[in-house]
Design a protein around this motif. Structure first.
Motif, PDB file in Angstrom:
ATOM      1  N   ASP A 272       3.055   5.815  -0.358  1.00 39.72           N
ATOM      2  CA  ASP A 272       3.111   5.345  -1.743  1.00 39.72           C
ATOM      3  C   ASP A 272       3.765   3.965  -1.838  1.00 39.72           C
ATOM      4  N   PRO A 273       3.016   2.880  -1.626  1.00 37.32           N
ATOM      5  CA  PRO A 273       3.599   1.558  -1.895  1.00 37.32           C
ATOM      6  C   PRO A 273       3.853   1.394  -3.387  1.00 37.32           C
ATOM      7  N   ASP A 274       5.030   0.924  -3.738  1.00 35.56           N
ATOM      8  CA  ASP A 274       5.486   0.941  -5.126  1.00 35.56           C
ATOM      9  C   ASP A 274       6.152  -0.404  -5.435  1.00 35.56           C
ATOM     10  N   SER A 275       5.585  -1.148  -6.382  1.00 34.34           N
ATOM     11  CA  SER A 275       6.127  -2.471  -6.717  1.00 34.34           C
ATOM     12  C   SER A 275       6.359  -3.289  -5.449  1.00 34.34           C
ATOM     13  N   SER A 276       5.369  -3.287  -4.579  1.00 36.21           N
ATOM     14  CA  SER A 276       5.474  -3.974  -3.294  1.00 36.21           C
ATOM     15  C   SER A 276       4.267  -4.872  -3.083  1.00 36.21           C
ATOM     16  N   THR A 277       4.435  -5.892  -2.253  1.00 33.12           N
ATOM     17  CA  THR A 277       3.368  -6.860  -2.033  1.00 33.12           C
ATOM     18  C   THR A 277       3.155  -7.107  -0.546  1.00 33.12           C
ATOM     19  N   VAL A 279       0.929  -5.467   1.718  1.00 31.40           N
ATOM     20  CA  VAL A 279       1.037  -4.156   2.354  1.00 31.40           C
ATOM     21  C   VAL A 279      -0.270  -3.859   3.074  1.00 31.40           C
ATOM     22  N   CYS A 280      -0.183  -3.390   4.306  1.00 27.43           N
ATOM     23  CA  CYS A 280      -1.364  -3.013   5.084  1.00 27.43           C
ATOM     24  C   CYS A 280      -1.176  -1.591   5.597  1.00 27.43           C
ATOM     25  N   ILE A 281      -2.133  -0.721   5.254  1.00 28.36           N
ATOM     26  CA  ILE A 281      -2.109   0.679   5.677  1.00 28.36           C
ATOM     27  C   ILE A 281      -3.419   0.950   6.396  1.00 28.36           C
ATOM     28  N   GLU A 282      -3.370   1.350   7.662  1.00 32.43           N
ATOM     29  CA  GLU A 282      -4.619   1.549   8.388  1.00 32.43           C
ATOM     30  C   GLU A 282      -4.482   2.617   9.466  1.00 32.43           C
ATOM     31  N   ASP A 283      -5.633   3.236   9.778  1.00 37.47           N
ATOM     32  CA  ASP A 283      -5.764   4.157  10.907  1.00 37.47           C
ATOM     33  C   ASP A 283      -4.777   5.322  10.821  1.00 37.47           C
ATOM     34  N   SER A 310       2.618  -4.289  -7.900  1.00 37.28           N
ATOM     35  CA  SER A 310       2.131  -4.069  -6.539  1.00 37.28           C
ATOM     36  C   SER A 310       0.898  -4.936  -6.359  1.00 37.28           C
ATOM     37  N   SER A 311       0.847  -5.703  -5.281  1.00 34.30           N
ATOM     38  CA  SER A 311      -0.264  -6.639  -5.114  1.00 34.30           C
ATOM     39  C   SER A 311      -0.529  -6.904  -3.641  1.00 34.30           C
ATOM     40  N   ASN A 312      -1.737  -7.408  -3.382  1.00 37.21           N
ATOM     41  CA  ASN A 312      -2.142  -7.757  -2.018  1.00 37.21           C
ATOM     42  C   ASN A 312      -1.958  -6.565  -1.081  1.00 37.21           C
ATOM     43  N   ILE A 313      -2.729  -5.527  -1.352  1.00 39.61           N
ATOM     44  CA  ILE A 313      -2.620  -4.279  -0.597  1.00 39.61           C
ATOM     45  C   ILE A 313      -3.961  -3.962   0.043  1.00 39.61           C
ATOM     46  N   LYS A 314      -3.944  -3.662   1.319  1.00 35.69           N
ATOM     47  CA  LYS A 314      -5.150  -3.312   2.072  1.00 35.69           C
ATOM     48  C   LYS A 314      -4.978  -1.900   2.623  1.00 35.69           C
ATOM     49  N   VAL A 315      -5.945  -1.023   2.305  1.00 29.10           N
ATOM     50  CA  VAL A 315      -5.931   0.359   2.792  1.00 29.10           C
ATOM     51  C   VAL A 315      -7.257   0.604   3.489  1.00 29.10           C
ATOM     52  N   ARG A 316      -7.237   0.970   4.763  1.00 29.26           N
ATOM     53  CA  ARG A 316      -8.511   1.143   5.461  1.00 29.26           C
ATOM     54  C   ARG A 316      -8.389   2.152   6.604  1.00 29.26           C
ATOM     55  N   GLY A 336       4.275  -1.860 -14.061  1.00 31.96           N
ATOM     56  CA  GLY A 336       4.594  -3.218 -13.635  1.00 31.96           C
ATOM     57  C   GLY A 336       3.370  -4.026 -13.246  1.00 31.96           C
ATOM     58  N   GLY A 337       2.200  -3.369 -13.198  1.00 30.83           N
ATOM     59  CA  GLY A 337       0.960  -4.043 -12.833  1.00 30.83           C
ATOM     60  C   GLY A 337       0.561  -3.782 -11.392  1.00 30.83           C
ATOM     61  N   ILE A 338      -0.756  -3.719 -11.167  1.00 31.08           N
ATOM     62  CA  ILE A 338      -1.316  -3.556  -9.821  1.00 31.08           C
ATOM     63  C   ILE A 338      -2.533  -4.465  -9.726  1.00 31.08           C
ATOM     64  N   PHE A 339      -2.584  -5.330  -8.716  1.00 33.29           N
ATOM     65  CA  PHE A 339      -3.739  -6.210  -8.579  1.00 33.29           C
ATOM     66  C   PHE A 339      -3.960  -6.597  -7.119  1.00 33.29           C
TER      67      PHE A 339
END
Length: 482
Positions: A272-277, A279-283, A310-316, A336-339
């Motif tokens: 759970d990334p929260d108000s974070s920028t 961020v890369c989550i993979e595999d 929370s921004s600039n997040i990659k999930v793959r 707080g916004g998510i983009f």
């Protein structure tokens, strides 16, 4: 005739019990027949929407790491390397090692500006209460090492609630600290040779089930106000609450993780990334009683006031199952916004939803520039769900006039087999979800009378089966979603 029936039956087997070979073939054919979609490749009939007070936000960010290594590269070498045994640790699964972990971290903190330190946890079962990490530090679990969370609630002390939530998420007042915690840190690594961290969360789940919980449950790992974080190559099990929770953080990598909890364990989100920028989550492989991945940014008026998106997040390349929630959820705490979020190359099965964006009146904030592509789903009840209906608030001071803004959601190359319902897209009266784009979405196995549910939404589609609702049938534009 018998031969024709046999051939038909053989074909139908692939749709009712698809093999991996068939899934790969089906997905590949659909992908090849179309250009892979991206926000930059679409001719939009609408501009990216302006968000009040967001003039400093860069919605056109070039953040696009080729891999998580672009954020956090090779493991750093630490000047000091020691074992938990050097601090009196006993790995028999019964002796408390809380003092040993805290003693080790207190000593290693002295090296945070002198080349850093690494604490090795050897093979064995190491029972412990909560402990705090330090900067320029590596926690390394060797093969066969298992850290066990203490079942004594006194070893999970009460800490202040997060300012973007205003209170504990489950109960008023403070909250239990996470098992592994850190605040204001830099250059932190939690990794190993497939060791395990087991929160032994059942006692906490029972408190929730029995309605005897006094304070919000602790996470397995929570890092706050920190940057340059790597969590990799471990198995996390049985978290009392959300499993991995980076909050107010930047440059975060979570990769190569296995995250497991019983499928009925309440609120055991995976990551759970929260108000974070950045961020890369993979595999990662995840089984849980809640969302596999959930992106958040604060709760109602407290999240609005803090305004930490929370921004600039990659999930793959995430795979897993959750019978009650979604493969990836955005919200509902999104005040707080998510983009600038990309979710791609996922495989989700036996779940309540594949992709879900959830919000409601009182949340405020915004969700913008979300790209979801290349998703395979099997036996997912509702493959795509964008909806209101969260209807939970921190207290009675929430503002019903705080309406979230949702715009610029790009969904492409989706294959769903044997879903129960067609997509549900339910916006908010007076604040429709706008700029929705669906391309190459194929939903197989639905009942003949299954129909998309749409209200207070607008957008367009291209190559979608079954036919979407009229709200999304291109609205007379030949370039929309092309």
């Amino acid at each position: 005739m018998e031969s024709e029936k046999s051939n038909y039956g053989a074909i139908m087997v692939y749709f009712t019990k698809p093999s991996w070979a068939f899934l790969v073939l089906l997905f590949t054919v659909i992908a090849i027949l179309s250009l892979q979609i991206s926000p930059k490749a679409i001719i939009l009939p609408f501009p990216l929407f302006p968000v009040p007070g967001s003039s400093e936000l860069n919605f056109e960010s070039d953040f696009d790491p080729g891999s998580c290594a672009a954020i956090f590269g090779e493991l750093p070498e630490r000047k000091l390397v020691m074992s938990l045994k050097d601090f009196g640790g006993v790995g028999n699964g019964k002796t408390s090692n809380t003092a040993a972990f805290r003693k080790a971290l207190d000593y290693m903190q002295r090296f945070s500006e002198k080349g850093g330190a690494q604490l090795n946890v050897p093979q064995g079962k190491w029972l412990t209460g909560s402990f705090n990490l330090t900067s320029n530090f590596t926690l390394f679990l060797e093969q066969g090492a298992v850290i066990l969370g203490s079942q004594d609630s006194e070893e999970w002390p009460i800490v202040e609630p997060l300012p973007s939530y205003g209170r504990g998420r489950e109960r008023l007042g403070g909250r239990h600290i996470s098992l592994i915690h850190g605040d204001g840190l830099t250059n932190v690594v939690i990794t190993g040779n497939n060791g395990t961290i087991d929160g032994q969360g059942r006692i906490w789940w029972e408190l929730w089930w029995n309605r005897t919980l006094n304070h919000t449950r602790g996470h397995l790992v929570e890092l706050m106000n920190s940057n340059n974080i790597l969590i990799s190559n471990l198995t996390f099990r049985n978290s009392p609450f959300w499993t991995i929770h980076p909050v107010y953080c930047s440059n975060v990598v979570v990769k190569g993780m296995t995250i497991l909890a019983p499928l009925n364990a309440p609120n055991t989100d995976g990551i759970d990334p929260d108000s974070s920028t950045n961020v890369c989550i993979e595999d990662c492989y995840i089984e849980s009683g809640d969302d596999l991945v959930a992106i958040k940014s604060g709760w109602d008026q407290y999240g609005i006031k803090m305004a930490r998106p929370s921004s600039n997040i990659k999930v793959r390349r995430i795979s897993g199952t959750t019978p009650t929630c979604s493969g990836v959820g955005i919200g509902s705490e999104m005040s707080g916004g998510i983009f600038n979020v990309t979710i791609e190359n996922m495989h989700v099965w036996n779940s309540a939803a594949g992709v879900r964006i959830k919000t409601d009146k009182g949340r405020g904030g915004y969700i913008a520039n979300i790209t979801i592509r290349n998703i395979m789903m099997e036996r997912v009840k509702i493959p795509i769900r964008l909806s209101r209906g969260s209807n939970d608030h921190p207290d009675d001071r929430w503002d019903p006039k705080a309406i979230p803004k949702i715009r610029g959601i790009f969904i492409s190359n989706i294959v769903s087999l044997n879903s129960t319902k067609a997509p549900v897209l339910a916006g908010i009266r007076g604040a429709s979800f706008e700029g929705l784009c669906f391309k190459n979405v194929t939903l197989l196995g639905l009942s003949p009378n299954a129909a998309w549910h749409c209200e207070f939404v607008s957008g367009c589609t291209n190559a979608v089966f079954p036919l979407p609702c009229p709200h999304l049938q291109n609205n007379g534009s030949s370039t929309c979603c092309s």
